[in-house]
Design a protein around this motif. Structure first.
Motif, PDB file in Angstrom:
ATOM      1  N   GLN A 160       0.858  -1.209   0.000  1.00  0.00           N
ATOM      2  CA  GLN A 160       0.000   0.000   0.000  1.00  0.00           C
ATOM      3  C   GLN A 160       0.881   1.242   0.000  1.00  0.00           C
ATOM      4  O   GLN A 160       1.020   1.906   1.034  1.00  0.00           O
ATOM      5  N   PRO A 161       1.465   1.611  -1.152  1.00  0.00           N
ATOM      6  CA  PRO A 161       2.397   2.747  -1.175  1.00  0.00           C
ATOM      7  C   PRO A 161       1.741   4.055  -0.707  1.00  0.00           C
ATOM      8  O   PRO A 161       2.422   4.950  -0.220  1.00  0.00           O
ATOM      9  N   SER A 162       0.424   4.126  -0.814  1.00  0.00           N
ATOM     10  CA  SER A 162      -0.234   5.387  -0.445  1.00  0.00           C
ATOM     11  C   SER A 162      -0.422   5.520   1.068  1.00  0.00           C
ATOM     12  O   SER A 162      -0.994   6.511   1.533  1.00  0.00           O
ATOM     13  N   LEU A 163       0.066   4.538   1.829  1.00  0.00           N
ATOM     14  CA  LEU A 163      -0.110   4.598   3.290  1.00  0.00           C
ATOM     15  C   LEU A 163       0.416   5.896   3.893  1.00  0.00           C
ATOM     16  O   LEU A 163      -0.163   6.438   4.823  1.00  0.00           O
ATOM     17  N   LEU A 164       1.557   6.357   3.354  1.00  0.00           N
ATOM     18  CA  LEU A 164       2.179   7.551   3.960  1.00  0.00           C
ATOM     19  C   LEU A 164       1.492   8.843   3.522  1.00  0.00           C
ATOM     20  O   LEU A 164       1.705   9.880   4.122  1.00  0.00           O
ATOM     21  N   THR A 165       0.671   8.743   2.483  1.00  0.00           N
ATOM     22  CA  THR A 165       0.090   9.972   1.947  1.00  0.00           C
ATOM     23  C   THR A 165      -1.434  10.028   2.084  1.00  0.00           C
ATOM     24  O   THR A 165      -2.063  10.967   1.620  1.00  0.00           O
ATOM     25  N   PRO A 167      -5.093   9.869   4.467  1.00  0.00           N
ATOM     26  CA  PRO A 167      -5.586  10.092   5.830  1.00  0.00           C
ATOM     27  C   PRO A 167      -5.757   8.760   6.560  1.00  0.00           C
ATOM     28  O   PRO A 167      -5.919   7.719   5.924  1.00  0.00           O
ATOM     29  N   MET A 168      -5.745   8.815   7.892  1.00  0.00           N
ATOM     30  CA  MET A 168      -5.751   7.560   8.654  1.00  0.00           C
ATOM     31  C   MET A 168      -7.120   7.302   9.268  1.00  0.00           C
ATOM     32  O   MET A 168      -7.831   8.255   9.597  1.00  0.00           O
ATOM     33  N   PRO A 169      -7.465   5.999   9.467  1.00  0.00           N
ATOM     34  CA  PRO A 169      -8.735   5.709  10.151  1.00  0.00           C
ATOM     35  C   PRO A 169      -8.683   6.255  11.587  1.00  0.00           C
ATOM     36  O   PRO A 169      -7.677   6.062  12.286  1.00  0.00           O
ATOM     37  N   ILE A 170      -9.760   6.903  12.009  1.00  0.00           N
ATOM     38  CA  ILE A 170      -9.733   7.667  13.263  1.00  0.00           C
ATOM     39  C   ILE A 170      -9.394   6.821  14.489  1.00  0.00           C
ATOM     40  O   ILE A 170      -8.587   7.212  15.327  1.00  0.00           O
ATOM     41  N   THR A 367      -5.195  14.332  19.832  1.00  0.00           N
ATOM     42  CA  THR A 367      -4.026  13.942  19.019  1.00  0.00           C
ATOM     43  C   THR A 367      -4.361  13.388  17.641  1.00  0.00           C
ATOM     44  O   THR A 367      -3.463  13.089  16.867  1.00  0.00           O
ATOM     45  N   ARG A 368      -5.641  13.174  17.339  1.00  0.00           N
ATOM     46  CA  ARG A 368      -6.016  12.505  16.081  1.00  0.00           C
ATOM     47  C   ARG A 368      -5.448  11.067  16.074  1.00  0.00           C
ATOM     48  O   ARG A 368      -4.922  10.583  17.062  1.00  0.00           O
ATOM     49  N   TRP A 373       0.886   3.052   9.100  1.00  0.00           N
ATOM     50  CA  TRP A 373       1.875   2.058   8.642  1.00  0.00           C
ATOM     51  C   TRP A 373       2.484   1.297   9.817  1.00  0.00           C
ATOM     52  O   TRP A 373       2.798   0.115   9.706  1.00  0.00           O
ATOM     53  N   THR A 374       2.599   1.932  10.977  1.00  0.00           N
ATOM     54  CA  THR A 374       3.134   1.204  12.149  1.00  0.00           C
ATOM     55  C   THR A 374       2.146   0.127  12.577  1.00  0.00           C
ATOM     56  O   THR A 374       2.531  -0.983  12.958  1.00  0.00           O
ATOM     57  N   GLN A 375       0.865   0.458  12.501  1.00  0.00           N
ATOM     58  CA  GLN A 375      -0.149  -0.515  12.934  1.00  0.00           C
ATOM     59  C   GLN A 375      -0.191  -1.716  11.989  1.00  0.00           C
ATOM     60  O   GLN A 375      -0.317  -2.859  12.426  1.00  0.00           O
TER      61      GLN A 375
END
Ligand SMILES: Cc1ncc(COP(=O)(O)O)c(C=O)c1O
Length: 496
Positions: A160-165, A167-170, A367-368, A373-375
């Motif tokens: 998933q290359p777009s992981l860093l770019t 938005p993240m699940p809340i 903190t949002r 990617w760590t998870q």
């Protein structure tokens, strides 16, 4: 007496060690458990090199390495021309740390000052950067699964290359929350992925839990001594810590807590670390956990359970969490992967019972979401059997390091020193002789390149100034042995 041990592969009372350990370490653990259970008593003769080779089908060098490893750990002594014999561990002669006086009046709820004190110690340690640092509570980086985690991270980003770019699940990545919920079963907690909020370590979980149930000016009951990070958090939130006497064997005194709840009337939450308490290392018996949960429920005081360490308890069965006895959602359970999986990923999580929705709102407000990617990396690794192998290896290493350090302390510190060796974890709590000040030991040790945690930072009072907390998360090397020898000399020489 000549010992004839069973073949190495035979079933023993202790579970089989992790297969990833080298053979000599597995064989050494086999004999170590026999020594610890008393099957091999002090003075007993160990099997000879030749016996080891024949009985366990190992090479000469493996047999020799096994015996030397046990000798280095202080478990055996070599007698010229007679072979190896089981030694009386020096730490058997050292007394456990004392019990608190549960009848003493509690300190008035005070909170100002600890922050400066802790920051001062941290700043001085950073300035002088000790060569041997025994002050933290994490394991040496090489004790973690560096390569496997690196591969899991690469795989996550490749897939998933777009992981860093993106938005993240809340509330956190759902696969990670599923893995966490499945693993929580080991501590006896039955939850679903939706009950989990992912946090930046246990410290964020504690912050959220406290904000969910209390506000500035409120009083929070804590163990005494307690993790200094909790005292800092309380101070930063403007809350007051009420310290409750805590036994180095069984944890917080439930009688003293009950009396405090009745006397003060304004206690808004209780925070405890039932398993491998920091700094005492004690594990609360299940019957205490049950009574504690029932007391908090009866008195309508939320219980915040900090479970940063239970996966580091010795043995293959993790102690039960207090949350197991929670029938009404009154327990907020906070956990961390920083000690067990990887300190560099800063992952923690919580399940908040009645306060779940409020905690989710607070997490978003303050903190949002955590980095995804760590998870995903953690979920990839923790969902595989390699994670359990890693945990078994880590626990085995920690147990060995802890015992080697305890042995060195027993040998190098003055005889009036007291020490209880916990059944897991990364810390040793040492009671200094002659009421010696930990602040003085801290300064003298730092001058000699050794970092320690002074007992004084684990309370808002000076009550624990004659204790030290020492970290046993690093492999026991010659340098570490020599540092403990120096530290023992400092403790011996400083005026009390
Ligand atoms: C008892 C206790 N709770 C919480 C924490 C903080 O955990 P984390 O590093 O996951 O934020 C620590 C860290 O040492 C701790 O000892």
């Amino acid at each position: 007496m000549d010992m004839q041990p069973p073949p190495f592969a035979a079933a023993t009372a202790t579970p089989a060690p992790a297969p990833a350990l080298p053979i000599y370490r597995r064989l050494a653990e086999h004999y170590l458990s026999a020594i610890q259970s008393g099957t091999l008593a002090p003075g007993d003769r160990m099997p000879s090199v030749r016996d080891l080779m024949r009985q366990h089908h190992v090479s000469l060098s493996t047999a020799l390495q096994t015996l030397r490893h046990l000798e280095e750990g202080g478990w055996l002594e070599a007698r010229p021309r007679s072979g190896y014999f089981v030694r009386q561990p020096r730490r058997a002669a050292i007394r456990p740390v004392g019990e608190p006086n549960v009848l003493a009046p509690l300190d008035p709820a005070q909170y100002v000052g600890i922050h400066e004190q802790v920051s001062d110690f941290i700043a001085r340690r950073q300035l002088q950067a000790p060569a041997i640092d025994l002050s933290g509570m994490s394991c040496a980086p090489e004790l973690y699964a560096v390569e496997a985690l690196k591969n899991a991270a690469i795989r996550a980003l490749r897939e998933q290359p777009s992981l860093l770019t993106s938005p993240m699940p809340i509330n956190g990545n759902v696969t990670f929350r599923q893995v966490v919920a499945r693993r929580a079963l080991n501590a006896g907690i039955r939850i679903g992925a939706d009950d989990v909020v992912v946090t930046h370590g246990c410290i964020e979980a504690l912050n959220l839990a406290l904000r969910a149930v209390a506000q500035a000016g409120d009083t929070i009951a804590v163990e005494s001594p307690t993790y200094f990070g909790l005292l800092q958090t309380l101070e930063s939130l403007g809350m007051r810590a009420l310290e409750i006497p805590t036994s180095p064997q069984t944890g917080i005194s439930i009688e003293a807590l009950e009396l405090a709840i009745q006397t003060y009337g304004n206690i808004k939450a209780v925070v405890v670390v039932p398993t491998l308490q920091n700094p005492l290392g004690c594990i609360m018996p299940d019957s205490h956990k049950e009574r504690l949960v029932a007391l908090c429920e009866r008195c309508a005081v939320p219980l915040i359970e900090d479970d940063a360490y239970s996966e580091l308890a010795d043995g293959d069965v993790a102690p039960s969490a207090a949350k197991v006895w929670d029938r009404s959602g009154n327990v907020i359970y906070c956990a961390s992967l920083n000690k067990v999986l990887a300190p560099g990923m800063r992952l923690g999580w919580m399940t908040s019972g009645k306060w779940h929705e409020r905690v989710k709102m607070l997490k978003f407000a303050y903190t949002r979401a955590n980095e995804e990617w760590t998870q995903i990396t953690a979920a990839n690794y923790m969902g595989s059997p390699a994670y359990d192998r890693h945990l078994r290896r880590l626990r085995g290493n920690l147990k060995e390091q802890r015992e080697q350090m305890a042995e060195a302390i027993a040998g190098y510190f003055p005889s009036e020193t007291r020490l209880s060796v916990p059944d897991g974890g990364v810390g040793l709590w040492v009671e200094l002789p002659r009421g010696l000040s930990s602040k003085a030991v801290f300064a003298a040790a730092l001058d000699q390149g050794i970092g320690v945690s002074p007992g004084v930072i684990f309370s808002n009072s000076d009550r624990f100034d004659h204790y030290l907390r020492l970290c046993c998360g690093k492999p026991f090397t010659h340098e570490l042995d020599q540092a403990l020898r120096k530290l023992g000399g400092i403790v011996e020489r400083l005026p009390g």
